[in-house]
Enzyme design. Structure first.
Site, PDB file in Angstrom:
ATOM      1  N   LYS A 117      31.466  41.673  36.568  1.00  0.00           N
ATOM      2  CA  LYS A 117      32.919  41.625  36.423  1.00  0.00           C
ATOM      3  C   LYS A 117      33.433  41.266  37.804  1.00  0.00           C
ATOM      4  O   LYS A 117      33.350  42.065  38.736  1.00  0.00           O
ATOM      5  CB  LYS A 117      33.467  42.975  35.966  1.00  0.00           C
ATOM      6  N   TYR A 139      30.166  45.066  39.403  1.00  0.00           N
ATOM      7  CA  TYR A 139      31.630  45.063  39.420  1.00  0.00           C
ATOM      8  C   TYR A 139      32.075  44.799  40.849  1.00  0.00           C
ATOM      9  O   TYR A 139      31.837  45.610  41.733  1.00  0.00           O
ATOM     10  CB  TYR A 139      32.148  46.407  38.908  1.00  0.00           C
TER      11      TYR A 139
END
Length: 171
Positions: A42, A14
């Site tokens: 992400k 992330y």
């Protein structure tokens, strides 16, 4: 790498430099993408060139997701797997249709849906996430009012604009 080696489950990186003041650079992601348990990222920098660079530099089959609603359409057109979306909490069908159209290369259809969602994208960030989302879900009758500290309920000045954005998006 130490976490990927120590934990026997699939992991998604992330990258959200705006919240962490730390940027997971594409070269680092490319190196980490070789780890079998690290299956994707992400990417929430909002940078479309970054999405393209990830697609070009990571191992085949590595999943990369937009973490930014405003650029999700273009990211999916560039080959992103999808989006970890704030807006999808409020308008899941529309976000799904937009991503599906983009994944299919249907630029005009994806653009039309995206343009319809833009006011909602912006309204959901008038205060720190998840404050506007929680208020919107309550407004839609899906959750009870309230939010845990240190967050507070959506400021009154933003309730009308968010309500209008919800109505425009069909909620």
């Amino acid at each position: 790498m130490a976490v990927a080696e120590a934990v026997d489950i699939p992991q998604i990186l992330y990258n959200v430099p705006a919240r962490t003041a730390c940027d997971l650079l594409p070269e680092t992601v490319a190196r980490l993408s070789t780890m079998p348990r690290i299956i994707g990222i992400k990417e929430a920098s909002g940078s479309l060139p970054r999405m393209k660079e990830l697609a070009d530099s990571c191992r085949p089959g590595f999943l990369y997701y937009s973490g930014d609603d405003i650029t999700a359409r273009e990211a999916c057109l560039l080959g992103a797997t999808g989006v970890f979306s704030v807006t999808a909490n409020i308008a899941p069908r529309l976000v799904h249709r937009m991503c599906s159209a983009a994944a299919a290369g249907e630029r005009a259809n994806a653009m039309a849906i995206h343009e319809h969602l833009i006011p909602l994208h912006h309204a959901l960030f008038v205060e720190s996430n998840p404050i506007p989302v929680k208020w919107a879900l309550h407004e839609m009758g899906l959750i009870q009012p309230g939010i845990r500290l240190p967050l507070t309920w959506l400021s009154e000045q933003y309730q009308g604009p968010l309500r209008r954005a919800l109505q425009q998006a069909g909620n």
